[in-house]
Design a protein around this motif. Structure first.
Motif, PDB file in Angstrom:
ATOM      1  N   VAL A 119      73.560  71.230  35.897  1.00 33.95           N
ATOM      2  CA  VAL A 119      72.583  71.710  34.902  1.00 33.95           C
ATOM      3  C   VAL A 119      71.342  70.815  34.914  1.00 33.95           C
ATOM      4  O   VAL A 119      70.213  71.304  34.949  1.00 33.95           O
ATOM      5  N   ILE A 120      71.541  69.492  34.907  1.00 31.78           N
ATOM      6  CA  ILE A 120      70.411  68.557  34.918  1.00 31.78           C
ATOM      7  C   ILE A 120      69.628  68.706  36.227  1.00 31.78           C
ATOM      8  O   ILE A 120      68.400  68.748  36.229  1.00 31.78           O
ATOM      9  N   GLY A 121      70.355  68.786  37.330  1.00 32.85           N
ATOM     10  CA  GLY A 121      69.699  68.922  38.627  1.00 32.85           C
ATOM     11  C   GLY A 121      68.891  70.199  38.769  1.00 32.85           C
ATOM     12  O   GLY A 121      67.818  70.201  39.371  1.00 32.85           O
ATOM     13  N   GLY A 122      69.380  71.277  38.205  1.00 32.55           N
ATOM     14  CA  GLY A 122      68.699  72.563  38.332  1.00 32.55           C
ATOM     15  C   GLY A 122      67.704  72.869  37.232  1.00 32.55           C
ATOM     16  O   GLY A 122      67.053  73.907  37.245  1.00 32.55           O
ATOM     17  N   ALA A 123      67.551  71.957  36.283  1.00 34.59           N
ATOM     18  CA  ALA A 123      66.695  72.221  35.121  1.00 34.59           C
ATOM     19  C   ALA A 123      65.234  72.421  35.475  1.00 34.59           C
ATOM     20  O   ALA A 123      64.516  73.137  34.787  1.00 34.59           O
ATOM     21  N   ASP A 124      64.790  71.804  36.571  1.00 38.44           N
ATOM     22  CA  ASP A 124      63.384  71.957  36.971  1.00 38.44           C
ATOM     23  C   ASP A 124      63.188  73.125  37.931  1.00 38.44           C
ATOM     24  O   ASP A 124      62.111  73.307  38.485  1.00 38.44           O
ATOM     25  N   GLY A 125      64.234  73.917  38.143  1.00 35.16           N
ATOM     26  CA  GLY A 125      64.123  75.087  39.007  1.00 35.16           C
ATOM     27  C   GLY A 125      64.507  74.814  40.450  1.00 35.16           C
ATOM     28  O   GLY A 125      64.567  75.728  41.254  1.00 35.16           O
ATOM     29  N   THR A 126      64.782  73.561  40.772  1.00 35.07           N
ATOM     30  CA  THR A 126      65.251  73.225  42.115  1.00 35.07           C
ATOM     31  C   THR A 126      66.441  72.296  41.990  1.00 35.07           C
ATOM     32  O   THR A 126      66.492  71.447  41.101  1.00 35.07           O
ATOM     33  N   PHE A 127      67.388  72.491  42.852  1.00 39.39           N
ATOM     34  CA  PHE A 127      68.547  71.612  42.934  1.00 39.39           C
ATOM     35  C   PHE A 127      68.529  71.122  44.367  1.00 39.39           C
ATOM     36  O   PHE A 127      69.123  71.717  45.259  1.00 39.39           O
ATOM     37  N   ASP A 128      67.753  70.061  44.596  1.00 42.27           N
ATOM     38  CA  ASP A 128      67.448  69.650  45.963  1.00 42.27           C
ATOM     39  C   ASP A 128      68.628  68.976  46.658  1.00 42.27           C
ATOM     40  O   ASP A 128      69.660  68.689  46.054  1.00 42.27           O
ATOM     41  N   HIS A 129      68.432  68.729  47.947  1.00 42.82           N
ATOM     42  CA  HIS A 129      69.489  68.170  48.796  1.00 42.82           C
ATOM     43  C   HIS A 129      70.012  66.844  48.258  1.00 42.82           C
ATOM     44  O   HIS A 129      71.230  66.613  48.243  1.00 42.82           O
ATOM     45  N   GLN A 130      69.125  65.966  47.811  1.00 43.35           N
ATOM     46  CA  GLN A 130      69.550  64.654  47.317  1.00 43.35           C
ATOM     47  C   GLN A 130      70.342  64.773  46.017  1.00 43.35           C
ATOM     48  O   GLN A 130      71.334  64.067  45.823  1.00 43.35           O
ATOM     49  N   GLU A 131      69.913  65.684  45.142  1.00 43.04           N
ATOM     50  CA  GLU A 131      70.661  65.900  43.897  1.00 43.04           C
ATOM     51  C   GLU A 131      72.040  66.473  44.193  1.00 43.04           C
ATOM     52  O   GLU A 131      73.049  66.032  43.625  1.00 43.04           O
ATOM     53  N   ARG A 132      72.092  67.440  45.098  1.00 41.67           N
ATOM     54  CA  ARG A 132      73.379  68.032  45.488  1.00 41.67           C
ATOM     55  C   ARG A 132      74.306  66.964  46.076  1.00 41.67           C
ATOM     56  O   ARG A 132      75.509  66.954  45.808  1.00 41.67           O
TER      57      ARG A 132
END
Length: 151
Positions: A119-132
């Motif tokens: 949820v935190i990672g995707g809150a800005d509309g992107t769940f990028d490779h480093q967050e994943r």
């Protein structure tokens, strides 16, 4: 459906699942693991700027599930984890992942910690490779298969 829309829909669905479990997510281990996860996601690229720090702090303060805990306590814990990560990301990550692992004794809490990370990672509309990648590492720390969360 556009990727951004899928991320937004997934984050919304995960937040709904978390809200349904809110009454079961009150332990100190869950609190610590959640704040550690938030810090990991916020610092996933190895640094964190003040705007990003404030954005994640705002998400923490307004997250319904995390309202089980005093906001100032959550903020203090989040800041302490970020300080560890910004001082030395790789060394800090080992320590922070140990606190994430505190939630593995209760599978519902462990899954909720991963869901908060997504949820935190995707809150800005992107769940990028480093967050994943850091959320996937947290899955291993919690003895959960990353595939359960499409990671």
């Amino acid at each position: 459906m556009a990727l951004w829309d899928r991320i937004k829909e997934s984050a919304s669905s995960l937040q709904d699942q978390l809200n349904a479990k809110k009454n079961d997510l009150k332990s100190g281990a869950f609190r610590d693991a959640s704040m550690a996860m938030c810090a990991l996601v916020a610092a996933a690229d190895g640094s964190i700027d003040p705007v990003e720090r404030q954005r994640v702090a705002q998400l923490i303060a307004t997250n319904e599930v995390l309202q089980n805990f005093p906001a100032d306590d959550l903020q203090r814990r989040f800041d302490a984890y970020l300080d560890k990560l910004t001082a030395d990301f790789e060394f800090g990550k080992v320590s922070v992942l140990q606190d994430v692992a505190k939630a593995k004794k209760k599978p519902a809490e462990a899954r909720a910690v991963i869901q908060i990370g997504i949820v935190i990672g995707g809150a800005d509309g992107t769940f990028d490779h480093q967050e994943r990648a850091v959320v996937r590492e947290a899955c291993f720390a919690l003895d959960l298969p990353p595939t359960e969360f499409d990671l």
